[in-house]
Design a protein around this motif. Structure first.
Motif, PDB file in Angstrom:
ATOM      1  N   VAL A 111       2.948   1.727  -3.264  1.00 14.46           N
ATOM      2  CA  VAL A 111       2.163   2.083  -4.472  1.00 14.46           C
ATOM      3  C   VAL A 111       2.259   3.771  -4.330  1.00 14.46           C
ATOM      4  N   LYS A 154       0.906  -1.359   0.072  1.00 15.21           N
ATOM      5  CA  LYS A 154      -0.091  -0.099  -0.271  1.00 15.21           C
ATOM      6  C   LYS A 154       0.783   1.259  -0.138  1.00 15.21           C
ATOM      7  N   TRP A 173       8.222   0.580  -7.575  1.00 11.62           N
ATOM      8  CA  TRP A 173       7.680  -0.097  -6.736  1.00 11.62           C
ATOM      9  C   TRP A 173       7.221  -1.644  -7.394  1.00 11.62           C
ATOM     10  N   ARG A 201      -5.497  -6.595  -8.783  1.00 15.43           N
ATOM     11  CA  ARG A 201      -4.801  -6.235 -10.070  1.00 15.43           C
ATOM     12  C   ARG A 201      -3.334  -6.342  -9.836  1.00 15.43           C
ATOM     13  N   PHE A 227      -7.461  -4.076  -5.556  1.00 14.99           N
ATOM     14  CA  PHE A 227      -6.249  -3.634  -5.471  1.00 14.99           C
ATOM     15  C   PHE A 227      -5.413  -4.949  -5.768  1.00 14.99           C
ATOM     16  N   PHE A 246     -10.096  -2.877  -1.740  1.00 17.46           N
ATOM     17  CA  PHE A 246      -9.087  -3.573  -1.093  1.00 17.46           C
ATOM     18  C   PHE A 246      -8.676  -4.769  -2.225  1.00 17.46           C
ATOM     19  N   PHE A 297      -2.318  -5.642   3.568  1.00 16.05           N
ATOM     20  CA  PHE A 297      -3.030  -5.603   4.878  1.00 16.05           C
ATOM     21  C   PHE A 297      -4.473  -4.783   4.718  1.00 16.05           C
TER      22      PHE A 297
END
Lengths: 465, 151
Positions: free
Chosen positions: A36, A33, A49, A74, A71, A68, A58
């Protein structure tokens, strides 16, 4: 304004000048997270990244947070670089099949370390996916979960060297099977909030070097209420049984509130054992004597032993022919003064002794403890024991008698380190810090080279237990 | 007790200073270790990319890590050691990378990562003086693509 803009020019963006390899290494320490977010710092950082070898997700819940799930989906579908570490933490999963598909992707990308944390909700039964069991690249697996089940294919865990499992109310079948076929496993840690469903743990790992087991809440399930029939003995639940086949085991670390039965195929390779029996009344159980004796026999070959247990009796102790370092951790009411001479008598090669007394009084009869001087000076005191460390010293009479004896009888002592209790109330019952130091310095020393040092005690918080 | 004197290696920095350090300490650098193994280290080892200021820090780290102080003590020492300003941090990262000292590189990179955690991109830019060279549309596109990460 002119000088200000000059200052801006002078303050360089040095971090972006670091080579790619280093930037990727920095990003590898960030959860995905945050990694990114780095991608919009500047164009230099945009692609960095995606090269991070680690993926670490998490999220609080998968159920209502479609963002979430999308994400993670992907990131994983667009990934074609190998993954070093895959970590996934979510306490409200809902649909485990989604998670399993992500794990399959990680396996396909030759993941080396997998770290799953689903929290401790027992209602979520997690079935470990087959892909993990047959993954050729997997070397480290960490799992925190409620009940887990599986139907493992054989052979399993072909490359797994480290397994950490933290489980809440695991079932018996999984505890018999999960650790029973690990061909290259070297390090196993099992932490479990034990219910009453599990009785047997089977560990079979030919390369295992370190085994750590931490069972808690066993105590609350250990007693059944007596039946109405007064003649019937209280119905104690069986203790837990560990069947261990690990011929190369070197380090054993047991932390549990009631003493289980440990059956070793052989335990000769053991070098170090740390046994911590946290529950106070475990010695009142009828099977305690037998379990304690068997466990002590199993660790009788070790060089390094740390023991924290109440009411251990002399008759539980075998000969410790190789023991060179011994640590005894005792609460205020435990019978250290009775046990220590027995340990000394049975450990002819003892070179280092640590006595660690808790600053925690349980209110039991502290007057019952009497230092009993050994009739014959133990061999280790005459020729081997070089260092003694006393922690949590408060100056109680029997305690000081023991210390005085050790200093006098230890003919080859080099260093005696004294750490006085940080509990001022406890200390003030007997003496003062200065008073204790004076007393120690006044003791006769049996060894010409012996030096007594005083160090500051560390305040031990209850949670450090 | 061995009376053998410990072998020392001589390191030559970019600002013309020399450091004489015990071999065991310096061998934590894989780069120097290879030089020693290839027998290129009989004279002073030149380090054209490392200043004396930076090398002092690196040697301080290596000396501590060559001792046997125990894991916990070492971790506490590391946490204290790493508190440098960002300029020194970059210099030490570059030196650790050049000299190939894995544990020091991990420690310093982790430190930078920790400085990024929980910050917004704008806050991170300010911390490290990074210039944003995205157009507003480009930045918006990246944000939209991974929306959840920016929440």
């Amino acid at each position: 304004m002119d000088s200000h803009s000059k200052l801006q020019d002078r303050v360089k963006d040095r971090i972006s000048e670091l080579p790619d390899r280093v930037l990727i290494h920095i990003v590898s320490f960030l959860a995905t997270k945050y990694a990114v977010r780095i991608s919009i710092l500047s164009k230099r950082w945009k692609g960095i990244w995606a090269f991070s070898p680690n993926l670490d997700f998490f999220g609080i819940s998968m159920r209502n947070k479609a963002g979430f799930v999308d994400f993670v989906e992907r990131v994983l579908t667009s990934r074609d670089l190998d993954i070093q570490k895959f970590r996934f933490e979510c306490f409200n999963v809902g649909d485990f099949s989604r998670v399993d598909s992500w794990i399959r992707t990680a396996v396909r990308l030759n993941v080396v370390e997998v770290d799953l944390n689903f929290g401790c909700d027992r209602r979520q039964v997690y079935e470990l996916p087959d892909s993990l069991f047959i993954c050729e690249s997997l070397k480290v697996l960490k799992v925190v979960a409620g009940c887990i089940t599986f139907d493992p294919p054989s052979p399993r865990f072909p490359s797994l060297k480290v397994l950490n499992a933290c489980l809440y109310q695991p079932n018996n079948e999984s505890m018999e099977k999960l650790f029973s076929c690990c061909p290259v496993l070297e390090d196993l840690s099992l932490r479990a909030d034990i219910g009453d469903a599990v009785l047997n743990f089977k560990v079979s790992a030919p390369e295992l070097k370190t085994f750590r087991v931490d069972l808690f809440n066993a105590y609350k399930n250990a007693y059944e209420y007596p039946s109405d029939d007064e003649d019937e003995a209280p119905d104690y639940i069986d203790v837990y049984n560990f069947f261990i086949n690990a011929p190369k085991l070197e380090t054993l670390d047991i932390h549990t509130d009631i003493l289980s039965n440990f059956f070793f195929e052989n335990s000769e390779s053991l070098v170090k054992a740390n046994i911590d029996l946290t529950h106070h009344d475990s010695s009142e159980r009828p099977t305690f004597a037998k379990s304690a004796t068997a466990l002590m026999a199993a660790v009788s070959n070790v060089k390094d032993l740390s023991l924290s247990a109440d009411c251990f009796k002399a008759r539980y102790l075998p000969a410790f022919d190789n023991l060179s370092k011994l640590e005894l951790v005792f609460q205020d009411c435990h019978h250290l003064e009775l046990l220590l001479p027995e340990f000394l008598n049975r450990s002819p090669k003892l070179e280092s002794l640590i006595i660690n007394r808790f600053d925690f009084t349980c209110g039991e009869h502290t007057n019952d403890r009497r230092w009993s001087q050994p009739k014959k000076v133990p061999i280790c005191l005459l020729s081997q024991l070089k260092t003694i460390t006393l922690k949590g010293v408060r100056g109680a009479p029997e305690e000081m008698k023991m210390a005085k004896y050790l200093l006098m009888a230890g003919k080859v002592l080099e260093t005696v380190t004294v750490s006085i209790t940080t509990d001022r109330d406890l200390l003030s019952v007997y003496s003062t810090e200065k008073g204790l130091q004076k007393t120690f310095c006044s003791f006769q020393k049996g060894s010409k080279t012996c030096v007594v040092k005083f160090v500051k005690g560390k305040v031990r918080r209850f949670l450090d237990y | 007790m061995s009376t053998e004197t410990k072998k020392k290696l001589v390191l030559h920095t970019s600002d013309n200073e020399t450091f004489e350090i015990e071999e065991a300490v310096v061998l934590q650098s894989q780069a120097i270790k290879h030089m020693v193994e290839d027998e290129c280290a009989d004279n002073a080892i030149p380090l054209p990319n490392v200043t004396s200021k930076t090398l002092s820090k690196v040697i301080e780290y290596c000396k501590k890590h060559a001792e046997d102080s125990g894991e916990e003590a070492l971790k506490a020492w590391d946490a204290d050691f790493i508190k440098f300003d960002t300029d020194t941090l970059y210099d030490v990262i570059m030196a650790a990378n050049y000299l190939n000292i894995k544990s020091l590189l991990d420690l310093t990179c982790q430190r930078v990562a920790d400085m990024c955690k929980g910050k917004t991109p704008e806050e991170i830019r300010r911390t490290f003086n990074i210039k944003n060279d995205f157009s507003p549309e480009e930045e918006e596109a990246v944000r939209r693509e991974n929306q959840w990460a920016f929440e």
